[in-house]
Design a protein around this motif. Structure first.
Motif, mmCIF file in Angstrom:
data_model
loop_
_atom_site.group_PDB
_atom_site.id
_atom_site.type_symbol
_atom_site.label_atom_id
_atom_site.label_comp_id
_atom_site.label_asym_id
_atom_site.label_seq_id
_atom_site.Cartn_x
_atom_site.Cartn_y
_atom_site.Cartn_z
ATOM 1 N N MET A 165 0.765 -1.131 -0.042
ATOM 2 C CA MET A 165 0.308 0.038 0.093
ATOM 3 C C MET A 165 0.582 1.181 0.296
ATOM 4 S SD MET A 165 -2.607 -0.763 2.613
ATOM 5 C CE MET A 165 -3.383 -2.954 3.229
ATOM 6 N N CYS A 166 0.511 2.455 -0.367
ATOM 7 C CA CYS A 166 1.286 3.511 -0.268
ATOM 8 C C CYS A 166 0.177 4.353 0.059
ATOM 9 C CB CYS A 166 1.855 3.545 -0.849
ATOM 10 S SG CYS A 166 1.602 4.476 -3.037
ATOM 11 N N ASN A 167 0.646 5.846 0.893
ATOM 12 C CA ASN A 167 -0.549 6.939 0.444
ATOM 13 C C ASN A 167 -0.198 7.996 -0.923
ATOM 14 O OD1 ASN A 167 1.948 7.781 1.456
ATOM 15 N ND2 ASN A 167 0.801 9.143 2.943
ATOM 16 N N THR A 175 -12.107 5.385 -7.751
ATOM 17 C CA THR A 175 -13.396 4.388 -8.896
ATOM 18 C C THR A 175 -11.543 4.188 -9.737
ATOM 19 O OG1 THR A 175 -15.150 5.391 -8.666
ATOM 20 C CG2 THR A 175 -14.848 4.528 -10.615
ATOM 21 N N VAL A 176 -10.639 5.140 -10.131
ATOM 22 C CA VAL A 176 -9.840 4.572 -11.330
ATOM 23 C C VAL A 176 -8.997 5.733 -10.411
ATOM 24 C CG1 VAL A 176 -11.004 4.174 -13.357
ATOM 25 C CG2 VAL A 176 -10.411 6.704 -12.744
ATOM 26 N N ALA A 177 -7.237 5.313 -10.652
ATOM 27 C CA ALA A 177 -6.129 6.369 -10.145
ATOM 28 C C ALA A 177 -6.484 7.235 -11.322
ATOM 29 C CB ALA A 177 -5.154 5.239 -11.003
ATOM 30 N N GLY A 190 -3.966 9.494 -12.624
ATOM 31 C CA GLY A 190 -3.550 8.829 -14.071
ATOM 32 C C GLY A 190 -3.798 8.800 -14.959
ATOM 33 N N ARG A 191 -5.469 8.067 -14.608
ATOM 34 C CA ARG A 191 -6.364 7.737 -16.215
ATOM 35 C C ARG A 191 -6.961 9.058 -16.619
ATOM 36 N NH1 ARG A 191 -8.438 2.494 -14.952
ATOM 37 N NH2 ARG A 191 -9.760 2.386 -16.099
ATOM 38 N N ILE A 192 -6.896 9.776 -15.678
ATOM 39 C CA ILE A 192 -7.605 11.127 -16.219
ATOM 40 C C ILE A 192 -6.987 11.968 -16.254
ATOM 41 C CG2 ILE A 192 -9.094 13.559 -14.835
ATOM 42 C CD1 ILE A 192 -10.020 12.145 -12.972
ATOM 43 N N TRP A 205 -2.595 -15.033 -8.358
ATOM 44 C CA TRP A 205 -4.359 -14.036 -8.492
ATOM 45 C C TRP A 205 -3.938 -12.226 -8.069
ATOM 46 C CZ3 TRP A 205 -6.296 -11.077 -4.075
ATOM 47 C CH2 TRP A 205 -7.505 -10.345 -4.304
ATOM 48 N N LEU A 206 -3.970 -11.451 -8.716
ATOM 49 C CA LEU A 206 -3.128 -9.956 -8.415
ATOM 50 C C LEU A 206 -4.086 -9.529 -8.566
ATOM 51 C CD1 LEU A 206 -0.361 -8.790 -8.372
ATOM 52 C CD2 LEU A 206 -0.218 -9.059 -10.487
ATOM 53 N N LEU A 207 -4.108 -8.601 -7.462
ATOM 54 C CA LEU A 207 -5.377 -7.201 -7.093
ATOM 55 C C LEU A 207 -4.830 -6.277 -6.565
ATOM 56 C CD1 LEU A 207 -8.258 -6.251 -6.535
ATOM 57 C CD2 LEU A 207 -7.681 -6.183 -4.228
ATOM 58 N N ASP A 208 -4.780 -5.327 -7.797
ATOM 59 C CA ASP A 208 -3.892 -3.624 -7.250
ATOM 60 C C ASP A 208 -4.831 -2.359 -7.959
ATOM 61 O OD1 ASP A 208 -2.329 -2.049 -7.063
ATOM 62 O OD2 ASP A 208 -1.062 -2.191 -9.120
ATOM 63 N N MET A 209 -5.378 -1.914 -6.797
ATOM 64 C CA MET A 209 -6.573 -0.935 -6.714
ATOM 65 C C MET A 209 -6.597 0.360 -6.434
ATOM 66 S SD MET A 209 -9.758 -2.702 -5.207
ATOM 67 C CE MET A 209 -9.894 -1.344 -3.687
ATOM 68 N N ALA A 210 -6.347 1.359 -7.506
ATOM 69 C CA ALA A 210 -6.717 2.452 -6.201
ATOM 70 C C ALA A 210 -7.532 2.543 -5.234
ATOM 71 C CB ALA A 210 -6.784 3.979 -7.193
HETATM 72 N N1 LIG Z 1 1.398 4.998 -7.186
HETATM 73 C C1 LIG Z 1 0.152 5.723 -6.123
HETATM 74 O O1 LIG Z 1 0.417 6.358 -6.052
HETATM 75 C C2 LIG Z 1 -0.528 4.874 -7.544
HETATM 76 C C3 LIG Z 1 -2.229 5.643 -6.426
HETATM 77 C C4 LIG Z 1 -2.928 4.670 -7.161
HETATM 78 C C5 LIG Z 1 -3.055 3.814 -7.865
HETATM 79 N N2 LIG Z 1 -1.721 3.214 -7.740
HETATM 80 C C6 LIG Z 1 -2.076 2.502 -9.348
HETATM 81 O O2 LIG Z 1 -3.276 2.143 -10.510
HETATM 82 C C7 LIG Z 1 -3.357 1.225 -10.805
HETATM 83 C C8 LIG Z 1 -4.430 1.140 -11.770
HETATM 84 O O3 LIG Z 1 -5.148 0.951 -10.120
HETATM 85 P P1 LIG Z 1 -7.051 1.156 -10.861
HETATM 86 O O4 LIG Z 1 -8.303 0.873 -9.656
HETATM 87 O O5 LIG Z 1 -7.294 2.009 -11.471
HETATM 88 O O6 LIG Z 1 -7.274 -0.320 -11.766
HETATM 89 P P2 LIG Z 1 -7.879 -0.855 -12.154
HETATM 90 O O7 LIG Z 1 -9.474 -0.435 -11.929
HETATM 91 O O8 LIG Z 1 -8.031 -0.967 -13.906
HETATM 92 O O9 LIG Z 1 -7.784 -2.752 -12.018
HETATM 93 C C9 LIG Z 1 -8.783 -3.005 -10.439
HETATM 94 C C10 LIG Z 1 -8.257 -4.292 -10.161
HETATM 95 O O10 LIG Z 1 -9.294 -4.839 -10.431
HETATM 96 C C11 LIG Z 1 -8.850 -5.518 -11.621
HETATM 97 N N3 LIG Z 1 -10.302 -6.119 -12.756
HETATM 98 C C12 LIG Z 1 -10.178 -5.659 -13.535
HETATM 99 N N4 LIG Z 1 -11.637 -6.076 -14.628
HETATM 100 C C13 LIG Z 1 -11.505 -7.055 -13.663
HETATM 101 C C14 LIG Z 1 -12.618 -8.073 -14.079
HETATM 102 N N5 LIG Z 1 -13.666 -7.856 -14.781
HETATM 103 N N6 LIG Z 1 -12.845 -8.756 -12.988
HETATM 104 C C15 LIG Z 1 -12.049 -8.944 -11.751
HETATM 105 N N7 LIG Z 1 -11.102 -8.686 -11.765
HETATM 106 C C16 LIG Z 1 -11.224 -7.147 -12.679
HETATM 107 C C17 LIG Z 1 -7.643 -5.800 -11.962
HETATM 108 O O11 LIG Z 1 -7.160 -7.266 -12.801
HETATM 109 C C18 LIG Z 1 -6.742 -4.740 -10.894
HETATM 110 O O12 LIG Z 1 -6.250 -6.310 -9.937
HETATM 111 C C19 LIG Z 1 -2.848 0.447 -9.929
HETATM 112 O O13 LIG Z 1 -1.396 -0.282 -10.590
HETATM 113 C C20 LIG Z 1 -2.050 1.342 -8.676
HETATM 114 O O14 LIG Z 1 -1.146 0.431 -8.000
HETATM 115 C C21 LIG Z 1 -0.588 4.351 -7.282
#
Ligand SMILES: NC(=O)c1ccc[n+]([C@@H]2O[C@H](COP(=O)([O-])OP(=O)(O)OC[C@H]3O[C@@H](n4cnc5c(N)ncnc54)[C@H](O)[C@@H]3O)[C@@H](O)[C@H]2O)c1
Length: 349
Positions: A142-144, A184-186, A188-190, A176-181
Motif C-alpha cells: 500500500m502507499c499514500n 474509482t480509478v487512479a 493517472g487515468r484522468i 491472483w493479483l489485485l491492484d487497485m486505487a
Molecule cells: N503509486 C501511487 O501513488 C498509486 C496511486 C493510486 C493507484 N496506483 C496504481 O494505479 C493502478 C491502477 O489502479 P486502478 O484502480 O485504476 O485499476 P483497475 O480499476 O484497472 O483494476 C483494479 C483491479 O481490478 C481487477 N479487475 C479489472 N477488471 C476485472 C474484472 N472484470 N473482473 C475481476 N477483476 C477485474 C484488475 O485485475 C485489478 O487488479 C494500480 O497499478 C495502482 O497500484 C498507484
C-alpha cells in the motif's frame, strides 16, 4: 504531436526510458529498475503508471527534488517489523530494498512488514507485490498519495488515491493479483484522458470542486477524485494511510505533493509455508480461482474473471504486438529525448 497513438516494442521503450534516466544522472542500476517498473505497467495495460510518468520523474530529478543517489536507511528492525527511511530516494529503489527486507524477514519469522517513510512515487503497486509472490509468499503493498480525494461527503481533498495491492502465488493458474486505487480509478487515468485530448471521462470517476459528479475531463482535473464505492473507499484509503503514514511516522496525504514529495509505503510478506506446504497452498489457490471462473456469466458477459486476468491477457498481447502509447504521452517523451539528446525509437506504427 502525432494524431494517433504509436506502437513501440517493450524492448525499445525499455532502452529509451533507461537512456533518458541515465541522461539526468540516475545510476545505471536504478535507471534500469525504474524503466523496468514503468514498462511492466504499460505491458499490463496499466498505462496510467507506465511511461506516462517518466517526464514527471525526469523533471523531479532535474529540479533536484528527488535524490537519485539516496538508498535510504533502516531506522529499526524488531521481530518481523522493519522501519525504513527512504531519505527522498527514487521510489522504485526504496521499494525494491523494502521488498527484499520483507521477503527476508518473512522467510525467517513467517511474516515481514516494512513501513517506509520519506519515499517517492514507486509506480504501480503490483510490480512490488509480485516480487513477493514470485518468492512464494503472499505480498501486500500500500502507499499514500497526494490529497486529490475528499473523504466521503466532503468537498476538499484530504486523502490520496492510496492503492491497495495483494499478489498471491498460484499453481497452474496465474497468481491472483489485485491492484487497485481506493478511488474509482487512479488519477493517472484522468491525466491520460487529458494529455491525449479526450474531453469526456466515464461517470463516477471524478467530482467538481463542489463535490458534484462530473464527466468533463477539464472539470475533473480541477476537481476531485471519487472514493471507490462511496464511504467504503474512504475507509480503505484510511486503512492505507494508517498502515503507511501514521504507523511509519511519515507525512500524511495532506502533507504530500510538495518538494520533496514524502510518500509513505508499506510492504507485507507472508510466508505461506508457515501454514501449509507451498504446493498445497498453490493447489488450493487454483481451486478457488476455478470456483470463481466457472461461475455462469451474467447476461451481457461471456465469462467471469478474477483480479489480474485483464492484465495478464494484455501483457501477452502487448509482448507480441507492441505497446500503444497515446499521442500526448509520446510527444512528451520525444520532447524529453530532444532535450536530453536521446533519440526516440522508431514506432512500429
Ligand atoms: N503509486 C501511487 O501513488 C498509486 C496511486 C493510486 C493507484 N496506483 C496504481 O494505479 C493502478 C491502477 O489502479 P486502478 O484502480 O485504476 O485499476 P483497475 O480499476 O484497472 O483494476 C483494479 C483491479 O481490478 C481487477 N479487475 C479489472 N477488471 C476485472 C474484472 N472484470 N473482473 C475481476 N477483476 C477485474 C484488475 O485485475 C485489478 O487488479 C494500480 O497499478 C495502482 O497500484 C498507484
Amino acid at each position: 504531436m502525432p494524431d494517433s497513438e504509436v506502437l513501440v516494442s517493450a524492448e525499445d521503450l525499455m532502452l529509451f526510458a533507461t537512456r533518458l534516466l541515465d541522461a539526468v544522472g540516475v545510476p545505471p542500476a536504478k535507471s534500469q529498475l525504474v524503466a523496468e517498473s514503468l514498462v511492466a505497467s504499460n505491458l499490463r495495460g496499466v498505462d496510467s503508471h507506465g511511461l506516462q510518468l517518466l517526464p514527471y520523474y525526469l523533471e523531479q530529478i532535474e529540479f533536484g527534488d528527488m535524490d537519485v543517489h539516496a538508498d535510504g536507511r533502516v531506522i529499526s528492525e524488531s521481530g518481523s517489523c522493519l522501519h525504513y527511511d527512504g531519505q527522498n530516494g527514487i521510489g522504485q529503489a526504496i521499494a525494491e530494498t523494502c521488498c527484499e527486507h520483507a521477503v527476508r524477514i518473512a522467510a525467517v519469522s513467517g511474516m515481514g512488514m516494512v513501513a517506509a517513510r520519506e519515499s517517492n512515487h514507486f509506480g504501480a503497486a503490483a510490480f512490488w507485490a509480485q516480487k513477493m509472490s514470485d518468492a512464494g509468499q503472499i505480498g501486500i503493498v500500500m502507499c499514500n498519495a497526494s490529497p486529490l480525494v475528499p473523504p466521503w461527503q466532503g468537498r476538499e481533498g484530504r486523502l490520496g488515491t492510496n492503492p491497495i495491492c495483494m499478489a498471491v502465488p498460484g499453481g497452474e493458474e496465474r497468481p491472483w493479483l489485485l491492484d487497485m486505487a481506493t478511488t474509482t480509478v487512479a488519477a493517472g487515468r484522468i491525466f491520460k484522458a487529458n494529455i491525449n485530448g479526450q474531453p469526456q471521462i466515464p461517470p463516477n470517476w471524478a467530482m467538481d470542486s463542489e463535490g458534484v459528479p462530473t464527466t468533463d475531463t477539464q472539470t475533473a482535473l480541477k476537481g476531485l477524485l471519487m472514493p471507490l464505492g462511496g464511504y467504503k473507499g474512504s475507509g480503505l484509503a484510511m486503512m492505507a494511510e494508517i498502515l503507511c503514514a501514521v504507523l511509519g511516522g511519515g507525512a500524511m496525504s495532506t502533507e504530500l505533493g510538495g518538494k520533496p514529495v514524502r510518500v509513505s509505503q508499506m510492504f507485507l510478506a507472508i510466508d505461506v509455508g508457515c501454514f501449509l506446504p507451498l504446493d498445497e497452498f498453490r493447489a488450493r489457490m487454483d481451486r478457488l480461482i476455478r470456483i470463481m471462473k466457472t461461475t455462469p456469466p451474467a447476461r451481457g458477459y461471456s465469462e467471469v474473471l478474477v483480479a489480474g486476468d485483464p492484465e495478464w491477457r494484455m501483457e501477452h498481447e502487448r509482448r507480441k504486438n507492441g505497446i500503444p502509447i497515446g499521442p500526448g504521452t509520446w510527444k512528451a517523451l520525444c520532447e524529453a529525448g530532444d532535450k536530453l539528446g536521446v533519440a526516440a525509437p522508431a514506432a512500429k506504427r
